[in-house]
Every structure is written in C-alpha cells, then in structure tokens.
Motif scaffolding. Structure first.
Motif, mmCIF file in Angstrom:
data_model
loop_
_atom_site.group_PDB
_atom_site.id
_atom_site.type_symbol
_atom_site.label_atom_id
_atom_site.label_comp_id
_atom_site.label_asym_id
_atom_site.label_seq_id
_atom_site.Cartn_x
_atom_site.Cartn_y
_atom_site.Cartn_z
ATOM 1 N N LYS A 1 0.428 -4.366 2.653
ATOM 2 C CA LYS A 1 -0.837 -3.917 2.069
ATOM 3 C C LYS A 1 -0.560 -3.089 0.828
ATOM 4 N N ILE A 2 -1.411 -3.280 -0.164
ATOM 5 C CA ILE A 2 -1.398 -2.372 -1.311
ATOM 6 C C ILE A 2 -2.704 -1.606 -1.280
ATOM 7 N N TYR A 3 -2.622 -0.294 -1.327
ATOM 8 C CA TYR A 3 -3.810 0.548 -1.309
ATOM 9 C C TYR A 3 -4.307 0.793 -2.736
ATOM 10 N N SER B 1 -8.108 -1.953 -0.230
ATOM 11 C CA SER B 1 -6.725 -2.416 -0.153
ATOM 12 C C SER B 1 -6.695 -3.927 -0.281
ATOM 13 N N THR C 1 -4.488 -7.134 1.278
ATOM 14 C CA THR C 1 -3.596 -7.405 2.399
ATOM 15 C C THR C 1 -2.938 -8.771 2.236
#
Lengths: 775, 325
Positions: free
Chosen positions: A481-483, A605, A607
């Motif tokens: 995941k990138i927030y 985010s 995913t």
C-alpha cells in the motif's frame, strides 16, 4: 515419483490451484538494481539487538497463567493412572489435566500431531506428554507437576534402530518395527554398471541423530476471547499452526488467529503446531485466562524433533576416466516411535547429484522408542552427502584423479531423479570451478604434499551438493500500500524465522518504488491481518514470497502512476518514481511529490496485490553448492582445527548479500556441528533414556570450533526462468556438504577415513592409532 | 527448575560455618556448579549460604616461603590473568585458561573449581546412581565414552577440574576452615576416590569451607604446563589432560610430578610417568616409553578405549614440549 518435493512431509502433496493472474504488467527480470543485491543490514536489527523485539516468550497479558507439561520419563510405558488431586488442591494452581480429563479426551488428535492422542495412554518415547497444569507463576506450575502421581507399566524398549528389526526386539507398535515397505528406486541396469566399472568401492556410513534445539525455545501464549482463540507462537508458519490448532480443537479457521512476530530459530522443528500449542489452548479455555506455555530446554531436546540417525551403505563403480557407471545405496533410519520420516529424502542426492545411468536405492524406516523426527534443514541431504561425498573422494583417489576433477566429470544438466527434466540453471560446475579457484585448491594441494612429517598435518577437502527443493512456488499473496503521504506498507503472511525475510522483502519493494528499505513498514506472520502464506521451510521463503511482493509493488506503482498521469496530463508510460516523487521524462520534464497527488489524498491509499505465479513447467529449480575447507589435525590426539572454509553457492540472484552470507556461514557452522561435535546419546543398553539432554552434553559448536576465515562465493547465473526475482533458496544447501568436506580434508591430512559422525577425538584418535598399527 | 531454598549471605567466616551446620545447607561461591546441580536435582538443598561477602577469601598474594597463597574466592579468570601465577606456575595459569568458557571463568572460583561435582551424565541426569545413593553405576555398562580408565571402582566418573591436576602437580595445599579451626590438607589427599567413599568427592565435612590454596615456592629449574584435549573448543571438560611440573637440571629431569585429568575419579598422579622420566633426559624414545607406562594399568570400558591412545599421544607430546621449552 516425478516430483520428490511431495515426499517432503511438511508439504501437503496437493496441487496448488492457479492463483489469480497478475495484472498484465511488466515483470521482466531485473537488470541493474539499485537496492536488491546490496549487503544491507536487517530492517529490524535494532529491535532484535536492543531487546525491544517482543518474542512469544516475552509476552505478558493481564491475568496470564503459566502452563507446564508433565512428560513420561520412560521410553516405553503404559499410563495406568494419573492422580492429580494433590496438584489441583495447591494454591495458585488453576487447571490440571491429563488423558483422563474429559476436555482432553474429547479431542481427536490432528494428523499433524501424528497418530497420537494429546496425552497418550501408551507413551512410546521418553518425553511423551502425560499431564499439564496452569498456575499463576512458573514455579507453582513446576511444583504442581511434581505433585502429580503417575502409575506406569514400564515396558521393554528398543532405542537403537540397528537392533530394532531383530526378531526378539520389543515391538514399538503392533505390526512390527518396520514403518512401511522398503522404498525402492531404480534406473538403468545396476549389475551391468558394475561390470563396466574399472573400480568398485563399498563402504558403510553412519550419521548420528542431530537435534534442532534452536536458541528460542518452543512455546506459545494462548488467549480466548469468547469462542475465538489467539495464539502467539514461535513458528515458521502461522497458517500451518492455525490449520492444525483449529482442526485439533474443532474450531473454524476464522476463529483461530496465530501471530508470530519475532522469532529465534526453528530449523524445521517449528513448521507445525506442537502438542504444547493445543495444550496451551485447552488450559486457557478451562482457566478462562491467557496461558503462556514455553518448553524447557530439556523438553526441546527430547520431544519436538530431530534429524534422524542414518545408516548407509554405498557401492559405486567408476571408470578410470572418472565416468560413474553404477551407484547402489541402502539406507535405514528412524523417526522415533512415530511415522515421522525417518528416511525422508535420504537417497535424493544419490539419485540426482551426479550423472550416472545405473542407480538403485533402498531405504527402510524403522520405529524405535525415541522422540519424533521433524524436518531439519535439508531433510535427508546432509546424511546422504556424508556418504556419497566421502565415497567420491575415495573413488578419486582410487583412480588417481583430483576430487574436484572427478566431480566435474559428472555434472548433470538434467534432473535424473525426475525423469531427466532440465534444471532452469545448474551452477554445480561453476561452484566447483570458481570455488576451487578462489580457494586456491591446486596451490594448497601442492603446498601440503611437500610439507614435513610433523605430527600436525594439514589437509584440504571438497564436497558438493544440491537441494531437492529451493525453487519455491505458489501460493502466496502479498499486498503493498502507498498512503497519501507517500509512505509504504507491506503486508505478507510469511514468517521471518531469523533469516532476514523482512529485510529482503523490504528491499524488493524499495527497488520497485525507489524508496529506502527502512521506509517500508511491514506487517507479517499474522493470520488475522496478513495474507495466506505457506510455512517457511524448504529454502523457499525468498523464491516464493519475493515474486509476490515484487508483483504487488509493481501493481501499486502502476496504479499510482495512472493517478499521477491524469493529474500531470502526461502519458503514464512516461512516468517513473524517484525519491518520493513522480517524475515525467521525455521532452518536457516535470515532477510531482507523491504526497501532492490530490487523487491519492482523496482515496487515502492505493493498494497493490501480487500473487506468486507458477513455476516453469517441466523444469526443476534447485540450488547447487560446492564447499572447500582446510584443516589441521594433531595425529597424536585426534584434534581437528578447521582453518578455513569456502562456500560457493548457486542460489540464483542474491537479493541481500549480507543475509545471504549469514545463511552460508550459519549453514557451515551447523554442518561443522553435524560433522564434528553433535549427537544424541541414548542409554540404549539400560534405560533407553537420553543421556545428554542439555546444552553442555549435547555439544553444539562454539565460536572456537568454526574458522574465522570463512568465505561466501555467490555464483549468480541469472536464473530468469525460475521466477520474477531470479532467486533460489540458500538456507538448506548451505549446510548439506559441510560435514563431508571436513571428513575429506581430515582424510587428506592423515590418510584416515572416519565414516561415522561426529569426528571428535573419541573416534579419530583410535583410527589414527590403528592406522599406525597400535592398539 | 531450581527448587525452593532459603538464602543467606554470610558476613563472616564464623557465620558461614554456623549457617552451614544445619541440615540441607550448601555453600555457594560462584554458584556455577551449585545452581546446575540444584536445577538438575542432583541433591537436596534447603539453604544456600553465600560466601561472596567474605572479601578476606579473595586475591592472590606472595607467601613468606616464596610461594603464593590463593584465596578461595579468586575467580578462575583472575587466576588465569595473574602475572605472578603466569611467571611462577605457568601450568596453573594455562589450566585456569582452559576451564569452561569466558563467562564461567569470570563467575567460577578456584575454591569451587576443586570442589566440583562430577559431570557424569548419569549422576547429573534422572538416574538413581550409586553416587546419589542408588545401587548401580550406570556408566559401567552404559554410555561410558567420557568415563574413567584409571581408578574406577564401583563408580566410573572422571574428576572434572582442570586446575586441581595442575595444583597437584605443583604440590599445593588446601586450607580448610571448620568449626574446630583451620586445617591444611595437601591437595593430593583432598579428593576422595570411590574406593574410599563412593558418595564423596572431597574430604570436606558439611560445615567446612575451603578458604585458600597455597603453592610452595617453585623448585629450582621448575617448568610447568597444562594441556587439555576436549571434544569442543570451549565450554567442555577434558577428554584427556596432562599437568606437568618438572624440575630440570640442564636437560635432565630431577624431580616433579605428572598428573592426568579426564583419566580417573580424582586428579590422577602418574607415578609410572614420573618414575620413567626422573633422572633422565627426555627424548622421543623416553617420551613414548613414559606414555606407554602411564597407561600400563588403564582399563577401558565399552566406549572409552580411545582414551588409551589419546593419553599416550598427549603425554608424549607434552613431555617432548616441556623438554624443549
């Protein structure tokens, strides 16, 4: 048997359904890498070294009780009665249970707990579970165990598999002491092969029983919340433990959560739930309080696994030019009193390592009254290597050929044990050639032969090997995941059993997302919050998980770049990531901070999901190894000083050079223990009990037993077929040929061949004296 | 798990002796052997009397006769590193350096080292052996690879100490404090062979404490050494060891002692070796002759026959080494 991995009793032997196809994204092999391959320290090194890392035994929950297990002191006995009344009446003792307690009797033992009740009325090995308690401190728990009175019918036992098939041997189980029919394998015409040979040698070999005894004891903490159970367990596979505990307790999988954060070693002995796991859960249920149950060192030496002892006979034919014409192998072993794989994979190296058209093997598994075997770092392989690699050395001498050269004459390109399917890569030749060059094999050999006749003699030895598995494979699912602020989370179900899995996976993510590995926050090994993963065994964690992690990172990157492409009004194919920014190349360069992407902030985010794709069909993915060592032997005392070691390994692409070296040095260290110091000693003639169930008498090697001069030489053949990261396993091959390499060096130094482990002065000094004609 | 016991830290030698006069009391210095015995339930103990507060039992001093006096609480590490000991009695310093592991050498004391309980795995394990009051020595017919080849009688332990053989070679004495005052026992008479009492390792009474060990001034031309062969490089007891303290006049041996470790239930003085070499020049032939003589009375059990060539090898090696030192 086409795929011998099915014989690995910790793999179910059921085909894995195809995992969902990965999104159609570029997963070409890496070329130049910026992070992968570097010697980077552990991402959790500070936590482990400083003591802030919480291991299961460190857990402390409110109102937690302490469990302990009473074990049978006899190798063979029937439990007549268990009087727990005095223990139950003791202050601070909350639960006492035995085989006569309804809650334990109701349990059907799970298959993985091996045809044995939780508290078996017939204890067929020393250390079998008889009763258990939970008390408000560990001391009271031990006192309660002492207060339990057990009436045993002590029965005759057999504790040596070499005697267990004799007609008058006590029967470990009804139906005789042979576990099943002798397993046979044959290819070619063995008799014709021996006819064609110029030299035929025969020899008997024996390997003693080795015990895992990892630094971190086996154990868990069990806590119920209503009808849901959480287990914090020291395990190589949280999903294995979940499945086995759920089955044993009759609870749905969804209601058993198994967590293993930090771990201090397993080596195969922690791939399954233990009886202690189920006992802890039962004690906790009955007490309605959490229970911590950590075994004692003695218990780990008796009852939770070992590498079975092996008795092997080899007869091998060779032509003067080094061509192997026939190999005949017979092996017996014992997994103790249970069906535990006493001869698992014992003959695989004979079948597969060297080119030979005519091979016949027979292996026979035997019951004895001793603790169960469990998979142990390359099951069967170090034993077989001990025999075959010493035999190769003897054959080389018999035909007056250098032992490295003899091995080079017999390098296979196909897996003969699997009906000649090709390997994706075989680095065996490169391991031997580059290893010998780096070790200065020839120069050292020349120097040694001109040495004086002092009673201190030097010698060098080589041994090579392969590992039957090591390619990994599906299933595995990973999530990256990138927030909104650009920070990254990796979620995977695999354990980090001390090998550095987390660090390697963080590096894979970092490579794809152009961030630092330390910036990847990792969730791992928790059935409640991470994705399904198979247990970390078989040297498969890196080749299994790293492609799934890479796919997830590629997926999240693609989605992120699509978002950015819309905002930046640039085609996504022109975008890349660098230093927390999305960068557009081409004619009009521009860049945007990831944290400045409005659409990402709006979504919270992005995913990415990655699955482990299938292995190449019709090919074998195996690691290869050659190890070299130099020793100094005191011929008056039989003392051996190992001066240096070199491990040349083809395990595919090196993902982290530091953790890779750790595995090689650790494998060599363990192999030195196997060859030189370790053995289980059972009092076979009197009581059948283990004489050396402590860390003083069971002699693990110390720093003074391993050379400071150790070299790891990775042979990276760029295996692009195996999987999308090109990595093969390293953990197990690192320990396979170590012991015979030392044995061969000792022979080179002294002219004395010791065919039984461990080679300590108790064996070597007698052999040296006999060779001098003394008694 | 260690059983429940009371703990007393004595403030004086007198108090320590008083505390030890009750049943079930055990003296504790470094504790490295005692705690292991308690955890393994080798013997009962209801009270642990610590003597670590008795500073007068610490340290190494020169005595008036030119020898040294070693307080019983001196750690093995201190002994190994002491420059006086290294200079006067290198064999003792070497023996101390060979003990156990660095951690145990820092914790263990010289007094405790010579009073160690045997490491026989039957004695330490769940076996009611003769030495623990049972009726059988399990080592006689059992797994006896680490057991004795000399001096066995109903019990076949080997004495575990490295320092005691070196001290015996150096003709040391043990100062013992008891309720009736102090007594001095030559270390040669300090250890009890199973032939004399199968349940005792030393002549100490229950309420007696070793307070010091004294070594006489080295004789003129004295050379000493200790050599230990073991199965593992650290944290291991001797498979075979030899302590030498030999006086030389030029290259002729004029006197001294030869003591074996790992051979017998007590540190084993080999008069066979002494008689072979005293008055002689040690050469290869004599060294071999002495090594053979050392084993002339040896009787191997089922699994320890290797000790005979091993002792021969190490004695031969060490005699040649000390002769050329």
């Amino acid at each position: 048997m086409n795929d011998p991995k099915e014989a690995l009793y910790y793999i179910d032997g059921v085909d894995v359904p195809e995992t969902p196809p990965a999104r159609d994204l570029d997963q070409e092999p890496w070329g130049e890498t910026t992070v992968v391959g570097k010697p980077l320290p552990r991402v959790d090194g500070y936590e482990r070294v400083s003591g802030t890392a919480v291991y299961p035994a460190d857990m402390s929950l409110p109102r937690m009780l302490y469990g302990a297990i009473l074990r049978c002191p006899h190798p063979n006995a029937v439990v007549r009665s268990v009087d727990t009344s005095a223990a139950a009446a003791m202050s601070g003792v909350h639960v006492v249970m035995s085989g006569f307690t309804p809650s334990s009797r109701a349990l059907q033992a799970h298959r993985q707990l091996i045809e044995s009740n939780l508290f078996n009325p017939h204890c067929r090995h020393e250390g079998e579970t008889v009763a258990a308690v939970a008390a408000d401190n560990p001391y009271r728990a031990q006192d309660a165990l002492r207060a339990i009175t057990v009436e045993y019918d002590v029965l005759p036992f057999v504790a040596d598999e070499r005697r267990a098939l004799e007609p008058d041997a006590p029967q470990v189980r009804e139906g005789g002491n042979q576990v099943s029919d002798t397993q046979q394998y044959q290819r070619g015409d063995i008799e014709q092969g021996f006819v064609e040979a110029d030299v035929v040698l025969e020899e008997d070999y024996r390997c003693e029983c080795e015990i895992h005894t990892p630094m971190e004891l086996h154990g868990c903490v069990a806590q119920w919340d209503g009808d849901s159970l959480t287990l914090w367990e020291s395990t190589q596979g949280v999903y294995n433990v979940q499945a086995q505990a759920a089955a044993a307790l009759g609870v749905p999988l969804s209601k058993v959560r198994v967590v293993n954060r930090y771990m201090g070693g397993g080596f195969g002995s922690k791939l399954a739930a233990g009886k202690y796991t189920v006992i802890a859960a039962l004690l906790a249920k009955e007490a309605a309080r959490p229970v911590k149950l950590v075994l004692t060192r003695e218990e780990t030496l008796l009852a939770v696994g070992n590498r079975p002892p092996s008795n092997m006979h080899l007869k091998v034919g060779v032509k003067r030019d080094g061509t192997l014409t026939a190999i005949q192998f017979t092996g017996t072993g014992t997994g103790g009193s249970q069906q535990a794989g006493g001869t698992s994979l014992l003959d695989w190296i004979v079948r597969d390592l060297y080119v030979c058209p005519n091979v016949r093997t027979e292996t026979t598994d035997i019951y004895i009254n001793a603790g169960p075997a469990r998979p142990f770092r390359a099951p069967g392989h170090p034993q077989c290597s001990w025999a075959l690699e010493q035999m190769m050395d003897a054959l080389a001498q018999a035909i007056d050929m250098d032992p490295v050269e003899l091995r080079l004459r017999n390098i296979p390109t196909v897996s003969q044990g699997r009906n000649n399917i090709p390997y994706t890569t075989t680095g065996l030749r490169a391991c031997l050639e580059e290893g010998a060059r780096s070790f200065e094999w020839q120069q050292t050999k020349d120097a040694i032969t001109t040495e004086s006749d002092s009673h201190i003699r030097r010698g060098i030895g080589v041994a090579s090997g392969l590992w039957v598995a090591g390619g990994g494979g599906p299933p595995s699912t990973a999530i990256v995941k990138i927030y909104a602020d650009g920070s990254v989370n990796l979620n995977m179900g695999a354990s980090d059993i001390g090998t550095g899995t987390k660090t390697v996976m963080a590096m894979v993510v970092a490579e794809e997302l152009a961030i630092a590995p330390g910036d990847v926050q990792i969730e791992w090994a928790d059935t409640g919050s991470t994705q399904y993963a198979t247990g970390s065994g078989g040297s498969k964690t890196v080749p299994t998980e790293s492609p799934a992690v890479r796919a997830a990172a590629i997926d999240v990157k693609a989605q992120l770049l699509e978002l950015a492409a819309g905002e930046m009004e640039v085609d996504a194919s022109l975008l890349s990531l660098a230093d927390g920014k999305v960068v557009a190349g081409g004619d009009s360069p521009k860049e945007v901070e990831i944290s400045a992407l409005r659409s990402l902030r709006r979504r919270g985010s992005v995913t990415g999901i990655g699955y482990r794709g299938p292995n190449p069909s019709g090919k074998a993915v195996n690691p290869f190894v050659a190890q070299f060592c130099e020793v100094e032997v005191n011929t008056r005392t039989g003392e051996v000083n190992i001066l240096r070691f070199l491990g040349a390994h083809d395990s595919g692409r090196v993902l982290n050079l530091l953790t890779y070296r750790n595995q090689v040095f650790g494998g060599i260290t363990m192999g030195i223990g196997y060859g030189m110091t370790e053995q289980r000693v059972l009092d076979v003639d009197q009581t059948g009990k283990m004489a050396n169930k402590n860390w003083h008498d069971y002699k693990l090697p110390t720093a003074l037993d391993v050379p400071a001069d150790m070299t790891c030489l990775p042979i990276d053949l760029n295996d692009t077929e195996a999987n999308t990261t090109g990595a093969k396993g390293i953990g197990e091959p690192a320990t396979i040929p170590t012991a015979p390499a030392v044995a061969n060096a000792i022979y080179n130094a002294t002219g004395v061949r010791v065919t039984g482990t461990p080679i300590d002065p108790t064996k070597l000094v007698s052999a040296l004296a006999a060779a001098r004609g003394e008694d | 798990m260690i059983p429940e016991f009371n703990y007393v830290r004595a403030q004086s030698l007198t108090e320590a002796q008083q505390q030890l006069s009750t049943d079930g009391a055990r003296v504790c210095a470094g504790g490295s052997d005692l705690l292991g015995c308690l955890r393994d339930e080798v013997f009962d103990c209801s009270k642990v009397v610590s003597v670590t507060g008795l500073d007068e039992l610490r340290g190494i001093t020169r005595s008036r006769d030119g020898g040294v006096n070693i307080g019983a609480l001196t750690t093995i590490a201190e002994l190994a590193a002491n420059s006086t000991v290294q200079e006067l009695y290198p064999g003792l310093a070497q023996a101390a350096a060979e003990v156990a592991s660095p951690q145990l050498r820092n914790q263990g004391t010289i007094g405790g080292n010579i009073c160690q309980k045997p490491r026989c795995w039957y004695y330490r394990g769940e076996f009611e052996c003769l030495r623990k009051g049972g009726d059988t020595c399990y080592a006689m017919a059992g797994e006896n690879q680490y057991h004795c080849i000399l001096g066995g009688y109903r019990c076949y332990i080997v004495h575990p100490s490295d320092t005691a053989p070196a001290l015996l070679a150096l003709n040391a004495s043990v100062q013992i404090a008891g309720p009736r005052g102090e007594r001095v026992v030559p270390i040669e008479d300090f250890h009890v062979a199973p032939r004399d009492d199968v349940q005792r390792e030393t002549v100490l009474e229950d309420n007696e404490i070793v307070v010091a060990i004294s070594i006489p001034q080295p004789a003129s031309g004295l050379r000493s050494s200790y050599r230990k062969v073991r199965a593992r490089g650290s944290w291991d007891f001797a498979l075979a060891g030899v302590a030498l303290a030999l006086a030389f006049d030029a290259d002729r041996v004029t006197g001294g002692r030869v003591v074996l470790s790992g051979a017998a239930p007590i540190p084993w003085r080999s008069r066979e070796v002494e008689n072979t070499i005293i008055g002689q020049r040690i050469d290869a032939t004599l060294a071999r002759e002495a090594a053979d003589a050392a084993m002339s009375e040896a009787a191997a059990l089922k699994n320890n026959g290797y000790k005979i060539p091993l002792f021969k090898g190490v004695i031969e090696e060490q005699l040649l080494a000390i002769a050329s030192a």
